[in-house]
Scaffold this motif. Sequence first.
Motif, PDB file in Angstrom:
ATOM      1  N   SER A 130     -17.710  13.150  -7.567  1.00  0.00           N
ATOM      2  CA  SER A 130     -16.344  13.558  -7.236  1.00  0.00           C
ATOM      3  C   SER A 130     -16.312  14.872  -6.466  1.00  0.00           C
ATOM      4  O   SER A 130     -15.396  15.102  -5.669  1.00  0.00           O
ATOM      5  CB  SER A 130     -15.503  13.679  -8.515  1.00  0.00           C
ATOM      6  N   ARG A 131     -17.287  15.736  -6.699  1.00  0.00           N
ATOM      7  CA  ARG A 131     -17.326  17.002  -5.966  1.00  0.00           C
ATOM      8  C   ARG A 131     -17.479  16.767  -4.469  1.00  0.00           C
ATOM      9  O   ARG A 131     -17.095  17.624  -3.651  1.00  0.00           O
ATOM     10  CB  ARG A 131     -18.502  17.858  -6.457  1.00  0.00           C
ATOM     11  N   ARG A 132     -18.046  15.632  -4.088  1.00  0.00           N
ATOM     12  CA  ARG A 132     -18.344  15.368  -2.671  1.00  0.00           C
ATOM     13  C   ARG A 132     -17.240  14.587  -1.965  1.00  0.00           C
ATOM     14  O   ARG A 132     -17.347  14.304  -0.773  1.00  0.00           O
ATOM     15  CB  ARG A 132     -19.650  14.576  -2.570  1.00  0.00           C
ATOM     16  N   LEU A 133     -16.187  14.220  -2.682  1.00  0.00           N
ATOM     17  CA  LEU A 133     -15.143  13.412  -2.067  1.00  0.00           C
ATOM     18  C   LEU A 133     -14.374  14.188  -1.006  1.00  0.00           C
ATOM     19  O   LEU A 133     -14.156  15.383  -1.115  1.00  0.00           O
ATOM     20  CB  LEU A 133     -14.170  12.921  -3.137  1.00  0.00           C
ATOM     21  N   ALA A 134     -13.943  13.452   0.012  1.00  0.00           N
ATOM     22  CA  ALA A 134     -13.023  13.994   1.004  1.00  0.00           C
ATOM     23  C   ALA A 134     -11.603  13.670   0.554  1.00  0.00           C
ATOM     24  O   ALA A 134     -11.384  12.661  -0.128  1.00  0.00           O
ATOM     25  CB  ALA A 134     -13.301  13.376   2.368  1.00  0.00           C
ATOM     26  N   PHE A 135     -10.636  14.512   0.909  1.00  0.00           N
ATOM     27  CA  PHE A 135      -9.253  14.211   0.536  1.00  0.00           C
ATOM     28  C   PHE A 135      -8.291  14.906   1.483  1.00  0.00           C
ATOM     29  O   PHE A 135      -8.630  15.901   2.133  1.00  0.00           O
ATOM     30  CB  PHE A 135      -8.967  14.614  -0.913  1.00  0.00           C
ATOM     31  N   HIS A 136      -7.096  14.353   1.569  1.00  0.00           N
ATOM     32  CA  HIS A 136      -6.067  14.920   2.429  1.00  0.00           C
ATOM     33  C   HIS A 136      -4.697  14.484   1.925  1.00  0.00           C
ATOM     34  O   HIS A 136      -4.562  13.463   1.252  1.00  0.00           O
ATOM     35  CB  HIS A 136      -6.247  14.493   3.890  1.00  0.00           C
ATOM     36  N   GLU A 137      -3.693  15.264   2.263  1.00  0.00           N
ATOM     37  CA  GLU A 137      -2.336  14.910   1.872  1.00  0.00           C
ATOM     38  C   GLU A 137      -1.831  13.774   2.750  1.00  0.00           C
ATOM     39  O   GLU A 137      -2.160  13.691   3.939  1.00  0.00           O
ATOM     40  CB  GLU A 137      -1.415  16.126   2.007  1.00  0.00           C
ATOM     41  N   VAL A 138      -1.048  12.885   2.158  1.00  0.00           N
ATOM     42  CA  VAL A 138      -0.443  11.778   2.898  1.00  0.00           C
ATOM     43  C   VAL A 138       1.072  11.816   2.685  1.00  0.00           C
ATOM     44  O   VAL A 138       1.573  12.518   1.796  1.00  0.00           O
ATOM     45  CB  VAL A 138      -1.013  10.406   2.451  1.00  0.00           C
ATOM     46  N   ALA A 139       1.797  11.052   3.483  1.00  0.00           N
ATOM     47  CA  ALA A 139       3.249  10.997   3.360  1.00  0.00           C
ATOM     48  C   ALA A 139       3.637  10.269   2.077  1.00  0.00           C
ATOM     49  O   ALA A 139       2.922   9.366   1.612  1.00  0.00           O
ATOM     50  CB  ALA A 139       3.858  10.294   4.570  1.00  0.00           C
ATOM     51  N   ALA A 140       4.759  10.665   1.503  1.00  0.00           N
ATOM     52  CA  ALA A 140       5.259   9.984   0.309  1.00  0.00           C
ATOM     53  C   ALA A 140       5.540   8.521   0.625  1.00  0.00           C
ATOM     54  O   ALA A 140       5.940   8.170   1.747  1.00  0.00           O
ATOM     55  CB  ALA A 140       6.533  10.675  -0.179  1.00  0.00           C
ATOM     56  N   PHE A 141       5.298   7.646  -0.360  1.00  0.00           N
ATOM     57  CA  PHE A 141       5.528   6.213  -0.159  1.00  0.00           C
ATOM     58  C   PHE A 141       6.060   5.606  -1.445  1.00  0.00           C
ATOM     59  O   PHE A 141       5.926   6.165  -2.526  1.00  0.00           O
ATOM     60  CB  PHE A 141       4.244   5.510   0.289  1.00  0.00           C
ATOM     61  N   GLY A 142       6.671   4.442  -1.313  1.00  0.00           N
ATOM     62  CA  GLY A 142       7.263   3.764  -2.448  1.00  0.00           C
ATOM     63  C   GLY A 142       6.442   2.586  -2.919  1.00  0.00           C
ATOM     64  O   GLY A 142       5.456   2.196  -2.268  1.00  0.00           O
ATOM     65  N   PRO A 143       6.829   1.961  -4.031  1.00  0.00           N
ATOM     66  CA  PRO A 143       6.061   0.849  -4.603  1.00  0.00           C
ATOM     67  C   PRO A 143       5.902  -0.343  -3.663  1.00  0.00           C
ATOM     68  O   PRO A 143       4.903  -1.062  -3.742  1.00  0.00           O
ATOM     69  CB  PRO A 143       6.882   0.452  -5.842  1.00  0.00           C
ATOM     70  N   ALA A 144       6.865  -0.551  -2.773  1.00  0.00           N
ATOM     71  CA  ALA A 144       6.808  -1.720  -1.886  1.00  0.00           C
ATOM     72  C   ALA A 144       6.074  -1.437  -0.578  1.00  0.00           C
ATOM     73  O   ALA A 144       5.801  -2.365   0.193  1.00  0.00           O
ATOM     74  CB  ALA A 144       8.227  -2.204  -1.586  1.00  0.00           C
ATOM     75  N   ASP A 145       5.733  -0.194  -0.316  1.00  0.00           N
ATOM     76  CA  ASP A 145       5.057   0.156   0.934  1.00  0.00           C
ATOM     77  C   ASP A 145       3.583  -0.235   0.859  1.00  0.00           C
ATOM     78  O   ASP A 145       2.974  -0.227  -0.212  1.00  0.00           O
ATOM     79  CB  ASP A 145       5.183   1.656   1.212  1.00  0.00           C
ATOM     80  N   ASN A 146       3.018  -0.561   2.027  1.00  0.00           N
ATOM     81  CA  ASN A 146       1.612  -0.931   2.061  1.00  0.00           C
ATOM     82  C   ASN A 146       1.086  -0.777   3.483  1.00  0.00           C
ATOM     83  O   ASN A 146       1.841  -0.474   4.399  1.00  0.00           O
ATOM     84  CB  ASN A 146       1.407  -2.362   1.558  1.00  0.00           C
ATOM     85  N   GLY A 147      -0.202  -0.988   3.631  1.00  0.00           N
ATOM     86  CA  GLY A 147      -0.828  -0.892   4.942  1.00  0.00           C
ATOM     87  C   GLY A 147      -1.641   0.373   5.100  1.00  0.00           C
ATOM     88  O   GLY A 147      -1.474   1.361   4.371  1.00  0.00           O
ATOM     89  N   ARG A 148      -2.511   0.344   6.090  1.00  0.00           N
ATOM     90  CA  ARG A 148      -3.428   1.461   6.309  1.00  0.00           C
ATOM     91  C   ARG A 148      -2.711   2.761   6.666  1.00  0.00           C
ATOM     92  O   ARG A 148      -3.254   3.853   6.476  1.00  0.00           O
ATOM     93  CB  ARG A 148      -4.427   1.081   7.417  1.00  0.00           C
ATOM     94  N   SER A 149      -1.474   2.654   7.142  1.00  0.00           N
ATOM     95  CA  SER A 149      -0.721   3.859   7.493  1.00  0.00           C
ATOM     96  C   SER A 149      -0.505   4.767   6.278  1.00  0.00           C
ATOM     97  O   SER A 149      -0.271   5.974   6.435  1.00  0.00           O
ATOM     98  CB  SER A 149       0.629   3.483   8.111  1.00  0.00           C
TER      99      SER A 149
END
Length: 233
Positions: A200-219
Amino acid sequence: MCRCFAADLDWDAIATRFDVGEGQADSSALPQSSYNLQPKQTIGIVAQDTGGRRHLAGAYWSLIPAWSGGKELPYPTYNARVETACDKPTFAASAKSMRAIIPASGYYEYHGRRPYYFHAPDDAPLLMAGLFSWWRPPRSRLPWLLTATILTCQAVAGPATVHDRMPLLVPHDMTAAWLDRTVDGATLVADMQAGGVELSRRLAFHEVAAFGPADNGRSLIRPLRQVAAPSLF
């Protein structure tokens, strides 16, 4: 904690990676590609039966112990704390000998209401530690339902800047022991935590836009565009 994750995976490659035998992968029950898997939906898990055969199957994401009188428990069971899973009645039997690996492309954690996406730097699948259980209503002839939970541990390093808990990852050299039903889970916890935390120390991470339960897709995993402060000169 982990209450949402992405799984855009090649299930055939996962089956090969874990030596899942022919006929032991139920492709019809595995989830379609998703960037927004939520509790009580179907997720893919790798687990071993009492004969030592490995399976790749779809599971209901919220563990229901075999003794439960109903499908809905009075508390959430999509996560289990690794520190107490071996002792809690809901998870103890599963922690002892019904352990699973839950493959994911990445997972989300929230800092307040702001979601962050965590993934391997090379985008290789993450192997999250899980537990499974079979359940069906008492005195019922309905088919048994395969259910599962994700183990969490205290967050460290980068993940700790977002949330105080994180999924426990399974080190590649411990996958066989983790799936082996003849090994008592209590003996694995210390080593699992040490190795999983290092991953876990090696993971990459970034903030993403808020999304709802019905949202999906690589975006959904696209980095949130930061708006630069205006220049006065």
